[in-house]
Motif scaffolding. Sequence first.
Motif, PDB file in Angstrom:
ATOM      1  N   VAL A   1       0.847  -1.193   0.000  1.00 24.97           N
ATOM      2  CA  VAL A   1       0.000   0.000   0.000  1.00 24.97           C
ATOM      3  C   VAL A   1       0.879   1.238   0.000  1.00 24.97           C
ATOM      4  O   VAL A   1       1.992   1.212   0.543  1.00 24.97           O
ATOM      5  CB  VAL A   1      -0.952  -0.024   1.223  1.00 24.97           C
ATOM      6  N   GLN A   2       0.392   2.289  -0.592  1.00 24.42           N
ATOM      7  CA  GLN A   2       1.143   3.537  -0.620  1.00 24.42           C
ATOM      8  C   GLN A   2       1.036   4.273   0.710  1.00 24.42           C
ATOM      9  O   GLN A   2       0.044   4.095   1.444  1.00 24.42           O
ATOM     10  CB  GLN A   2       0.617   4.430  -1.741  1.00 24.42           C
TER      11      GLN A   2
ATOM     12  N   GLY B   1      -2.218   5.327   2.761  1.00 19.08           N
ATOM     13  CA  GLY B   1      -3.296   4.408   2.421  1.00 19.08           C
ATOM     14  C   GLY B   1      -3.794   3.605   3.603  1.00 19.08           C
ATOM     15  O   GLY B   1      -3.358   3.804   4.748  1.00 19.08           O
ATOM     16  N   SER B   2      -4.703   2.680   3.306  1.00 19.30           N
ATOM     17  CA  SER B   2      -5.337   1.874   4.348  1.00 19.30           C
ATOM     18  C   SER B   2      -5.314   0.402   3.980  1.00 19.30           C
ATOM     19  O   SER B   2      -5.285   0.038   2.802  1.00 19.30           O
ATOM     20  CB  SER B   2      -6.794   2.307   4.537  1.00 19.30           C
TER      21      SER B   2
ATOM     22  N   ASN C   1      -5.184   2.804   9.044  1.00 19.71           N
ATOM     23  CA  ASN C   1      -5.317   3.989   8.219  1.00 19.71           C
ATOM     24  C   ASN C   1      -4.061   4.841   8.322  1.00 19.71           C
ATOM     25  O   ASN C   1      -3.246   4.675   9.231  1.00 19.71           O
ATOM     26  CB  ASN C   1      -6.530   4.809   8.657  1.00 19.71           C
TER      27      ASN C   1
ATOM     28  N   SER D   1       5.904   3.771  -1.753  1.00 24.94           N
ATOM     29  CA  SER D   1       5.446   4.395  -2.986  1.00 24.94           C
ATOM     30  C   SER D   1       6.186   3.812  -4.187  1.00 24.94           C
ATOM     31  O   SER D   1       5.931   4.199  -5.323  1.00 24.94           O
ATOM     32  CB  SER D   1       5.659   5.907  -2.921  1.00 24.94           C
TER      33      SER D   1
END
Length: 121
Positions: free
Chosen positions: A12-13, A16-17, A83, A121
Amino acid sequence: QVRLVESGGGLVQPGGSLKLSCAASGMMFSLYAMGWYRQAPGKQREFIAVITRGGNTNYADSVKGRFTISRDNAKNSMYVQMNSLKPEDTAVYYCAADRVRIGVGASPNYWGQGTQVTVSS
């Protein structure tokens, strides 16, 4: 025998969640405190969050306000909604169960196999 199986990890970036799940079997789920730990490369396993039999919750300072732990006794399952993820949240996340205590310095009786969470990322 008791079995804990985590799912929901992935890439996930930042910002993000993800929602992790822990499915339990072979135990009276409602009688156990349940929790999450994580272990980053080169670091010790650390406590993240706990939810007691009665539904009380507690969090490590590093995730407080960003992570939410929950449980569904009817489904023998526990969850953590994560989150605002940061690169430093990258780790293998483990589900744990114990009749007495889960937290910093505790040694839960039962562990899952872990699920990888990578924030990049």
